[in-house]
Write a protein that holds these residues in place. Structure first.
Motif, PDB file in Angstrom:
ATOM      1  N   SER A 245      54.370  31.428  27.609  1.00 32.47           N
ATOM      2  CA  SER A 245      52.801  33.273  26.598  1.00 32.47           C
ATOM      3  C   SER A 245      52.531  32.092  25.853  1.00 32.47           C
ATOM      4  N   GLY A 246      51.931  31.472  27.198  1.00 27.61           N
ATOM      5  CA  GLY A 246      50.748  30.486  25.859  1.00 27.61           C
ATOM      6  C   GLY A 246      49.465  31.350  25.788  1.00 27.61           C
ATOM      7  N   SER A 247      48.588  31.882  27.217  1.00 19.29           N
ATOM      8  CA  SER A 247      47.947  33.011  26.895  1.00 19.29           C
ATOM      9  C   SER A 247      48.422  33.868  25.188  1.00 19.29           C
ATOM     10  N   ALA A 248      49.368  34.929  24.968  1.00 21.77           N
ATOM     11  CA  ALA A 248      49.943  35.172  24.396  1.00 21.77           C
ATOM     12  C   ALA A 248      49.404  34.154  22.381  1.00 21.77           C
ATOM     13  N   THR A 249      50.293  33.195  22.948  1.00 20.41           N
ATOM     14  CA  THR A 249      50.089  32.762  21.647  1.00 20.41           C
ATOM     15  C   THR A 249      48.791  32.205  21.576  1.00 20.41           C
ATOM     16  N   THR A 250      48.428  31.757  21.782  1.00 21.60           N
ATOM     17  CA  THR A 250      46.329  31.371  21.886  1.00 21.60           C
ATOM     18  C   THR A 250      45.896  32.858  21.178  1.00 21.60           C
ATOM     19  N   ARG A 251      45.872  33.839  21.656  1.00 21.55           N
ATOM     20  CA  ARG A 251      45.809  34.711  20.839  1.00 21.55           C
ATOM     21  C   ARG A 251      46.045  35.028  19.387  1.00 21.55           C
ATOM     22  N   ARG A 252      46.992  35.459  19.167  1.00 22.49           N
ATOM     23  CA  ARG A 252      47.875  35.147  17.783  1.00 22.49           C
ATOM     24  C   ARG A 252      47.074  34.033  17.472  1.00 22.49           C
ATOM     25  N   ARG A 253      47.043  32.960  17.330  1.00 25.79           N
ATOM     26  CA  ARG A 253      46.525  31.908  16.368  1.00 25.79           C
ATOM     27  C   ARG A 253      45.548  32.020  16.075  1.00 25.79           C
ATOM     28  N   VAL A 254      44.527  32.647  17.064  1.00 25.87           N
ATOM     29  CA  VAL A 254      42.921  33.197  17.015  1.00 25.87           C
ATOM     30  C   VAL A 254      42.866  34.165  15.687  1.00 25.87           C
ATOM     31  N   LYS A 255      43.885  35.344  15.546  1.00 27.22           N
ATOM     32  CA  LYS A 255      43.737  35.933  15.428  1.00 27.22           C
ATOM     33  C   LYS A 255      44.646  35.846  13.312  1.00 27.22           C
ATOM     34  N   ASP A 264      35.425  35.335  10.306  1.00 23.64           N
ATOM     35  CA  ASP A 264      35.622  36.478  11.374  1.00 23.64           C
ATOM     36  C   ASP A 264      36.238  36.342  12.735  1.00 23.64           C
ATOM     37  N   GLN A 265      37.056  36.923  13.369  1.00 25.58           N
ATOM     38  CA  GLN A 265      38.313  36.549  14.507  1.00 25.58           C
ATOM     39  C   GLN A 265      37.571  36.412  16.000  1.00 25.58           C
ATOM     40  N   GLU A 266      36.009  37.370  16.058  1.00 26.88           N
ATOM     41  CA  GLU A 266      35.032  37.134  17.272  1.00 26.88           C
ATOM     42  C   GLU A 266      34.655  35.982  17.782  1.00 26.88           C
ATOM     43  N   ARG A 267      33.576  35.485  15.988  1.00 21.73           N
ATOM     44  CA  ARG A 267      33.183  34.496  15.605  1.00 21.73           C
ATOM     45  C   ARG A 267      33.846  33.187  16.114  1.00 21.73           C
ATOM     46  N   LEU A 268      35.537  33.497  15.113  1.00 24.92           N
ATOM     47  CA  LEU A 268      36.465  32.730  15.692  1.00 24.92           C
ATOM     48  C   LEU A 268      36.105  32.128  17.361  1.00 24.92           C
ATOM     49  N   ARG A 269      36.940  33.245  17.639  1.00 18.01           N
ATOM     50  CA  ARG A 269      36.949  33.291  19.444  1.00 18.01           C
ATOM     51  C   ARG A 269      35.615  32.718  19.985  1.00 18.01           C
ATOM     52  N   GLY A 270      34.553  32.626  19.523  1.00 21.09           N
ATOM     53  CA  GLY A 270      33.438  32.468  20.393  1.00 21.09           C
ATOM     54  C   GLY A 270      33.234  30.943  20.723  1.00 21.09           C
ATOM     55  N   TRP A 271      32.840  30.488  19.338  1.00 19.53           N
ATOM     56  CA  TRP A 271      34.132  29.126  19.321  1.00 19.53           C
ATOM     57  C   TRP A 271      34.624  28.656  19.646  1.00 19.53           C
ATOM     58  N   THR A 272      35.831  28.999  19.494  1.00 20.25           N
ATOM     59  CA  THR A 272      36.889  27.954  20.303  1.00 20.25           C
ATOM     60  C   THR A 272      36.587  28.294  22.259  1.00 20.25           C
ATOM     61  N   LEU A 273      36.124  29.535  22.189  1.00 20.61           N
ATOM     62  CA  LEU A 273      35.753  29.296  23.802  1.00 20.61           C
ATOM     63  C   LEU A 273      34.479  28.161  24.228  1.00 20.61           C
TER      64      LEU A 273
END
Length: 302
Positions: A245-255, A264-273
């Protein structure tokens, strides 16, 4: 005492050392001089230690425990000194000396073998995030500009290396393109400019006496908070990759991290990428293939 650098430090610096660099060769003499100048008693070299500096556990002349840290110029120790001085011990380890010697820092002694990473994952993330929040302050102001690199400057250098890496390894090109596109969008309108730790992760938060948890080893940079938080998202990446469930766990962690630190969640996702791809391309460039595979797979989930 012989100041033999730990293998981890030798290996890491060997990956990045420019031709003709002799910092490691001179390190034993530099350490002896720094100890003598400060009238320190050496206990031991911290092993495995860091990837960019020699860390020596010492005692000052009055018996107070301390840490002597020596780092090459390319590790930006003077930037670290300036950031620690600006934080003044709030959320970060404290400087113990008023005078400066280039590349040498005398620091408050924390518990070097007890980091936030030793806690259960959910508790570790909570404590690490709380520590990070205290570091996000306004950079120094005054007649001269602050002495720190900015996020556009640092990521600009990294972007050039990423493009070169993608040209040599077409397999990574789609992820590199996505990361660079995200960077351009993020730099267009940053929501704030704060002094950031720069390399923050769970292992950079150690137990202390003055405060329960304090950050160490910054590579400070000025920019938006989401950039700093992005490195924390991928902590324990090997466990994430091993989990079904690593992918789902990662998305939950970002949130969760975005909400808890009001980022901002999308900015965090972008910089994490961006930061995961940059680290993955760099790991591949220096031959750390296992690390590269983990990081690039993680990045593909974002």
């Amino acid at each position: 005492m012989a100041f033999e650098p730990p293998r981890r430090l030798v290996r890491a610096l060997g990956e990045t050392a420019p031709a003709g660099d002799d910092w490691l060769e001179k390190l034993p003499g530099t350490a002896q001089q720094a100890v003598a100048l400060r009238e320190l008693t050496v206990e031991r070299v911290q092993v495995p230690g860091g990837r960019s500096s020699l860390v020596v556990l010492v005692r000052q002349a009055d018996g107070t425990p301390a840490v002597l840290k020596l780092a090459p110029r390319r590790a930006r120790p003077e930037s670290e000194r300036a950031a620690l001085a600006h934080w003044g011990g709030l959320g970060a380890v404290q400087l113990l000396e008023p005078f400066t010697t280039e590349g040498v820092l005398l620091l408050e002694r924390l518990h070097p073998d007890v980091s936030v990473r030793s806690l259960p994952e959910s508790k570790a993330l909570l404590e690490a995030a709380g520590t990070l929040r205290r570091l996000w302050v306004q950079p120094p102001t005054g007649a001269s500009a602050h002495p720190f690199e900015t996020v556009p400057e640092r990521t600009g250098r990294q972007a050039e290396a990423m493009r070169a890496g993608a040209a040599a390894d077409p397999e990574t090109a789609p992820l590199v393109d996505a990361a660079l596109t995200a960077r351009e969008a993020l730099l267009a309108a940053p929501p704030e400019h704060r002094l950031l730790h720069g390399t923050f992760r769970q292992s950079k938060v150690l137990a202390g006496e003055r405060m329960q948890w304090l950050a160490v080893g910054p590579d400070p940079v000025v920019g938006e908070c989401a950039f700093d938080l992005a490195r924390l998202v991928r902590d324990r990446v090997e466990d994430l990759i091993a989990s079904p469930s690593g992918s789902a766990t990662t998305r939950r962690r970002v949130k969760r991290l975005a909400e808890s630190l009001e980022v901002d969640q999308e900015r965090l996702r972008g910089w994490t990428l961006f930061r995961a791809v940059e680290s993955g391309v760099r790991a591949r460039r220096v031959g750390r293939e296992k690390d590269a595979e983990l990081l690039l797979e993680f990045a593909s989930w974002l």
